[in-house]
Design an enzyme around this catalytic site. Structure first.
Site, PDB file in Angstrom:
ATOM      1  N   ASN A 159       0.842  -1.204   0.000  1.00  0.00           N
ATOM      2  CA  ASN A 159       0.000   0.000   0.000  1.00  0.00           C
ATOM      3  C   ASN A 159       0.881   1.260   0.000  1.00  0.00           C
ATOM      4  O   ASN A 159       1.807   1.372   0.800  1.00  0.00           O
ATOM      5  CB  ASN A 159      -0.895  -0.033   1.243  1.00  0.00           C
ATOM      6  CG  ASN A 159      -1.929   1.072   1.243  1.00  0.00           C
ATOM      7  OD1 ASN A 159      -1.589   2.249   1.206  1.00  0.00           O
ATOM      8  ND2 ASN A 159      -3.195   0.704   1.300  1.00  0.00           N
TER       9      ASN A 159
ATOM     10  N   HIS B 128      -3.459   0.568  -3.490  1.00  0.00           N
ATOM     11  CA  HIS B 128      -3.543  -0.475  -2.476  1.00  0.00           C
ATOM     12  C   HIS B 128      -2.441  -1.490  -2.795  1.00  0.00           C
ATOM     13  O   HIS B 128      -1.867  -1.480  -3.891  1.00  0.00           O
ATOM     14  CB  HIS B 128      -4.925  -1.141  -2.538  1.00  0.00           C
ATOM     15  CG  HIS B 128      -5.993  -0.405  -1.774  1.00  0.00           C
ATOM     16  ND1 HIS B 128      -7.240  -0.932  -1.539  1.00  0.00           N
ATOM     17  CD2 HIS B 128      -5.981   0.816  -1.191  1.00  0.00           C
ATOM     18  CE1 HIS B 128      -7.962  -0.071  -0.840  1.00  0.00           C
ATOM     19  NE2 HIS B 128      -7.233   1.000  -0.619  1.00  0.00           N
TER      20      HIS B 128
ATOM     21  N   GLU C 242      -2.428  -4.667  -3.518  1.00  0.00           N
ATOM     22  CA  GLU C 242      -2.642  -5.544  -4.678  1.00  0.00           C
ATOM     23  C   GLU C 242      -2.468  -4.762  -5.981  1.00  0.00           C
ATOM     24  O   GLU C 242      -1.966  -5.297  -6.981  1.00  0.00           O
ATOM     25  CB  GLU C 242      -4.047  -6.159  -4.618  1.00  0.00           C
ATOM     26  CG  GLU C 242      -4.318  -6.990  -3.359  1.00  0.00           C
ATOM     27  CD  GLU C 242      -4.897  -6.161  -2.209  1.00  0.00           C
ATOM     28  OE1 GLU C 242      -4.594  -4.945  -2.115  1.00  0.00           O
ATOM     29  OE2 GLU C 242      -5.667  -6.729  -1.417  1.00  0.00           O
TER      30      GLU C 242
ATOM     31  N   SER D  79      -7.827  -9.144   3.280  1.00  0.00           N
ATOM     32  CA  SER D  79      -8.934  -9.429   2.367  1.00  0.00           C
ATOM     33  C   SER D  79      -9.091  -8.286   1.352  1.00  0.00           C
ATOM     34  O   SER D  79      -9.283  -7.128   1.739  1.00  0.00           O
ATOM     35  CB  SER D  79     -10.221  -9.581   3.190  1.00  0.00           C
ATOM     36  OG  SER D  79     -11.327  -9.821   2.360  1.00  0.00           O
TER      37      SER D  79
ATOM     38  N   CYS E 229     -10.268  -5.446  -1.055  1.00  0.00           N
ATOM     39  CA  CYS E 229     -11.432  -4.549  -1.097  1.00  0.00           C
ATOM     40  C   CYS E 229     -12.130  -4.662  -2.458  1.00  0.00           C
ATOM     41  O   CYS E 229     -11.701  -5.405  -3.341  1.00  0.00           O
ATOM     42  CB  CYS E 229     -10.976  -3.111  -0.854  1.00  0.00           C
ATOM     43  SG  CYS E 229     -10.201  -2.352  -2.310  1.00  0.00           S
TER      44      CYS E 229
ATOM     45  N   CYS F 152      -9.621  -3.907  -5.413  1.00  0.00           N
ATOM     46  CA  CYS F 152      -8.599  -4.924  -5.687  1.00  0.00           C
ATOM     47  C   CYS F 152      -9.248  -6.238  -6.124  1.00  0.00           C
ATOM     48  O   CYS F 152      -8.720  -6.943  -6.985  1.00  0.00           O
ATOM     49  CB  CYS F 152      -7.723  -5.103  -4.454  1.00  0.00           C
ATOM     50  SG  CYS F 152      -6.874  -3.565  -4.004  1.00  0.00           S
TER      51      CYS F 152
ATOM     52  N   ASP G 135      -8.435   4.893   3.714  1.00  0.00           N
ATOM     53  CA  ASP G 135      -8.025   3.851   2.764  1.00  0.00           C
ATOM     54  C   ASP G 135      -9.178   2.962   2.334  1.00  0.00           C
ATOM     55  O   ASP G 135      -9.141   2.380   1.249  1.00  0.00           O
ATOM     56  CB  ASP G 135      -6.907   3.000   3.383  1.00  0.00           C
ATOM     57  CG  ASP G 135      -6.054   2.329   2.312  1.00  0.00           C
ATOM     58  OD1 ASP G 135      -5.572   3.040   1.417  1.00  0.00           O
ATOM     59  OD2 ASP G 135      -5.889   1.099   2.360  1.00  0.00           O
TER      60      ASP G 135
END
Lengths: 145, 145
Positions: free
Chosen positions: A39, A50, A52, A77, A79, A82, A142
């Site tokens: 991130n 982010h 990912e 996990s 979002c 992503c 975020d």
């Protein structure tokens, strides 16, 4: 521990050391990491990087065939953004470090045919718990809260 | 024509002039454009800078309150990634230039409470049709095919 999740945790720690939000990600093809990232909201003033997203951007422009054989690892996990990116590229497997501190649209992603594996790793949980307690405003930003 | 869709089309044309994929986007708050962008896959070698992503990145780090009062314009129906990003930030309205050449997960986005408006603008369609005919491989790459 799974060495790829370990690599994602190292990315999360690198982000924390830079003053950022401690979430890390790697993209794996076969037995090789072909992208890694963390991130960078704080570091780059970014609304889209982010972990990912940073990982997939760092992996570069891949073929559809490569994406379709890869596995995305994230310490947290994914979002809506992503998860949607994994769906766009047809990434078939996502390994999630934890979903106790945040849970993305896992049910929907599964319904689209992606295999999700939840590790529930205590190190991933602890990294986020400490960060959220120390910087709640940054964390809320975020996740769009 | 809606001046905000017009601004998104100007972004798409700017992208085309740079040798890129002609998709443009603007983010509108009240009566002001607070972010604009276009697809930069070719220009930046990017796997994540679809028009809407470039627009949101250029808008910078906004408050949740700003996102929740904004409207996202795109010349083309947002893909899984860009739709997911709108969902992450709680953007309540998306205006879509066209969805004839590509259609993202519009039903799902609506089911999450977002108001989608489809303009079906012939200029948006023509920009994409010509590009896809000339560069099918680049277009397929952009949508993970």
């Amino acid at each position: 521990m799974d060495p790829f999740l370990q690599a994602a945790i190292e990315e999360a720690r690198a982000g924390l050391a830079e003053g950022g939000i401690p979430i890390g990600s790697v993209l794996v093809l076969g037995d090789k990491i072909i992208g890694r990232g963390h991130n960078r909201r704080v570091q780059k003033g970014s609304a889209i990087l982010h972990a990912e997203m940073d990982c997939l951007e760092n992996a570069g422009r891949l073929t559809a065939n490569d994406y379709r054989q890869s596995t995305l690892y994230s310490t947290l996990s994914p979002c809506d953004m992503c998860s949607g990116t994994a769906l766009l590229y047809g990434i078939p497997r996502i390994v999630i470090g934890e979903n106790r501190t945040f849970q993305g649209p896992e049910e929907y992603v599964r319904s689209r045919g992606v295999e999700l594996t939840l590790v529930d790793d205590p190190t991933c949980v602890e990294l986020m718990k400490q960060f959220i307690a120390a910087h709640p405003e940054l964390w809320n930003e975020d996740i769009g809260k």
